[in-house]
Scaffold this motif. Structure first.
Motif, mmCIF file in Angstrom:
data_model
loop_
_atom_site.group_PDB
_atom_site.id
_atom_site.type_symbol
_atom_site.label_atom_id
_atom_site.label_comp_id
_atom_site.label_asym_id
_atom_site.label_seq_id
_atom_site.Cartn_x
_atom_site.Cartn_y
_atom_site.Cartn_z
ATOM 1 N N GLU A 26 10.811 -8.834 -12.250
ATOM 2 C CA GLU A 26 11.201 -9.252 -13.600
ATOM 3 C C GLU A 26 10.081 -8.972 -14.596
ATOM 4 N N HIS A 27 8.844 -9.251 -14.196
ATOM 5 C CA HIS A 27 7.696 -9.054 -15.072
ATOM 6 C C HIS A 27 7.472 -7.567 -15.384
ATOM 7 N N LEU A 28 7.737 -6.712 -14.394
ATOM 8 C CA LEU A 28 7.442 -5.287 -14.531
ATOM 9 C C LEU A 28 8.668 -4.434 -14.859
ATOM 10 N N ASN A 29 9.824 -5.080 -14.998
ATOM 11 C CA ASN A 29 11.082 -4.360 -15.211
ATOM 12 C C ASN A 29 11.373 -3.396 -14.058
ATOM 13 N N LEU A 30 11.180 -3.896 -12.839
ATOM 14 C CA LEU A 30 11.488 -3.152 -11.624
ATOM 15 C C LEU A 30 12.421 -3.994 -10.766
ATOM 16 N N SER A 31 13.030 -3.368 -9.795
ATOM 17 C CA SER A 31 13.799 -4.146 -8.829
ATOM 18 C C SER A 31 12.806 -4.897 -7.936
ATOM 19 N N PRO A 32 13.229 -6.007 -7.341
ATOM 20 C CA PRO A 32 12.328 -6.734 -6.437
ATOM 21 C C PRO A 32 11.807 -5.856 -5.298
ATOM 22 N N SER A 33 12.645 -4.974 -4.766
ATOM 23 C CA SER A 33 12.195 -4.115 -3.661
ATOM 24 C C SER A 33 11.140 -3.112 -4.135
ATOM 25 N N GLN A 34 11.300 -2.563 -5.343
ATOM 26 C CA GLN A 34 10.291 -1.642 -5.883
ATOM 27 C C GLN A 34 8.970 -2.375 -6.113
ATOM 28 N N ALA A 35 9.048 -3.561 -6.690
ATOM 29 C CA ALA A 35 7.839 -4.346 -6.950
ATOM 30 C C ALA A 35 7.159 -4.710 -5.633
ATOM 31 N N GLY A 36 7.955 -5.107 -4.648
ATOM 32 C CA GLY A 36 7.392 -5.465 -3.342
ATOM 33 C C GLY A 36 6.714 -4.288 -2.667
ATOM 34 N N ARG A 37 7.326 -3.107 -2.752
ATOM 35 C CA ARG A 37 6.721 -1.914 -2.152
ATOM 36 C C ARG A 37 5.414 -1.542 -2.847
ATOM 37 N N ARG A 38 5.402 -1.652 -4.174
ATOM 38 C CA ARG A 38 4.156 -1.365 -4.909
ATOM 39 C C ARG A 38 3.058 -2.338 -4.492
ATOM 40 N N ARG A 39 3.405 -3.608 -4.396
ATOM 41 C CA ARG A 39 2.427 -4.618 -3.982
ATOM 42 C C ARG A 39 1.898 -4.287 -2.588
ATOM 43 N N GLN A 40 2.772 -3.966 -1.662
ATOM 44 C CA GLN A 40 2.354 -3.625 -0.298
ATOM 45 C C GLN A 40 1.443 -2.402 -0.284
ATOM 46 N N ARG A 41 1.775 -1.406 -1.100
ATOM 47 C CA ARG A 41 0.936 -0.203 -1.164
ATOM 48 C C ARG A 41 -0.452 -0.539 -1.697
ATOM 49 N N LEU A 42 -0.516 -1.324 -2.762
ATOM 50 C CA LEU A 42 -1.804 -1.690 -3.345
ATOM 51 C C LEU A 42 -2.632 -2.536 -2.372
ATOM 52 N N GLU A 43 -1.976 -3.372 -1.595
ATOM 53 C CA GLU A 43 -2.681 -4.136 -0.561
ATOM 54 C C GLU A 43 -3.191 -3.197 0.528
ATOM 55 N N ALA A 44 -2.332 -2.291 0.994
ATOM 56 C CA ALA A 44 -2.704 -1.358 2.073
ATOM 57 C C ALA A 44 -3.840 -0.428 1.644
ATOM 58 N N GLU A 45 -3.857 -0.057 0.367
ATOM 59 C CA GLU A 45 -4.903 0.841 -0.130
ATOM 60 C C GLU A 45 -6.192 0.105 -0.486
ATOM 61 N N GLY A 46 -6.200 -1.217 -0.338
ATOM 62 C CA GLY A 46 -7.428 -1.978 -0.548
ATOM 63 C C GLY A 46 -7.682 -2.429 -1.973
ATOM 64 N N TYR A 47 -6.726 -2.236 -2.880
ATOM 65 C CA TYR A 47 -6.904 -2.739 -4.243
ATOM 66 C C TYR A 47 -6.872 -4.266 -4.247
ATOM 67 N N VAL A 48 -6.018 -4.836 -3.429
ATOM 68 C CA VAL A 48 -5.953 -6.282 -3.251
ATOM 69 C C VAL A 48 -6.665 -6.576 -1.938
ATOM 70 N N THR A 49 -7.748 -7.331 -2.013
ATOM 71 C CA THR A 49 -8.550 -7.580 -0.816
ATOM 72 C C THR A 49 -8.253 -8.923 -0.171
ATOM 73 N N GLY A 50 -7.438 -9.751 -0.809
ATOM 74 C CA GLY A 50 -7.081 -11.033 -0.214
ATOM 75 C C GLY A 50 -6.540 -11.968 -1.274
ATOM 76 N N TYR A 51 -6.063 -13.095 -0.807
ATOM 77 C CA TYR A 51 -5.526 -14.124 -1.690
ATOM 78 C C TYR A 51 -6.220 -15.436 -1.351
ATOM 79 N N THR A 52 -6.685 -16.140 -2.377
ATOM 80 C CA THR A 52 -7.381 -17.401 -2.156
ATOM 81 C C THR A 52 -6.932 -18.434 -3.186
ATOM 82 N N ALA A 53 -7.265 -19.678 -2.896
ATOM 83 C CA ALA A 53 -7.032 -20.760 -3.850
ATOM 84 C C ALA A 53 -8.360 -21.070 -4.541
#
Length: 151
Positions: A26-53
């Motif tokens: 919704e935020h990016l004007n993409l389908s949920p599956s497209q957004a999810g795939r982009r997120r997974q790719r960015l995680e796999a490529e090391g742009y996202v190194t982890g999630y913390t509180a």
């Protein structure tokens, strides 16, 4: 290379890592599956190194924040590794950097009180074999909270 949508996705995740694929879509004007795939790719490529509180230090009983500059007496790979092991083992040290200039290291520390900061400096850092000098600056107030990286 990151395109504009990737950068917007990373910025959104830095603001709220709990965003679902639906929210990101919704935020990016993409389908949920497209957004999810982009997120997974960015995680796999090391742009996202982890999630913390992020915790509130005061509520966690950490009333003193300080920056500690450390100057080593001798320099070399063995001395640097030895000091890095010490820093890595200390939970009070939440981040550390090597520097150019007079100080060799800058440590960001959180302690319960001034007594604990004093103990860290006088019983841990100064007695270490490679440490020549320690200088600390106690944080009076943080005028800008830790911010997300610019995207």
């Amino acid at each position: 290379m990151l395109d504009l949508t990737d950068k917007r996705l990373l910025a959104a995740l830095q603001r709220n890592a709990h965003m679902t694929a639906q929210d990101l879509g919704e935020h990016l004007n993409l389908s949920p599956s497209q957004a999810g795939r982009r997120r997974q790719r960015l995680e796999a490529e090391g742009y996202v190194t982890g999630y913390t509180a992020r915790l509130d230090p005061m509520k966690a009983g950490l009333t003193v924040q300080a920056f500690v500059q450390v100057q080593l007496a001798t320099h070399g790979p063995e001395q640097a590794q030895n000091f890095a092991r010490l820093v890595a083992a200390r939970p009070e040290v939440i981040s550390a950097w090597t520097l150019t200039g007079e100080a060799d290291y800058l440590l960001r520390v959180y302690c319960a009180d001034l007594r604990d900061l004093n103990r860290l400096i006088h019983e841990v850092l100064l007695p270490h074999a490679v440490v020549a000098r320690v200088q600390s600056q106690i944080v009076m107030d943080q005028v800008k909270p830790d911010a997300p990286l610019p995207t």
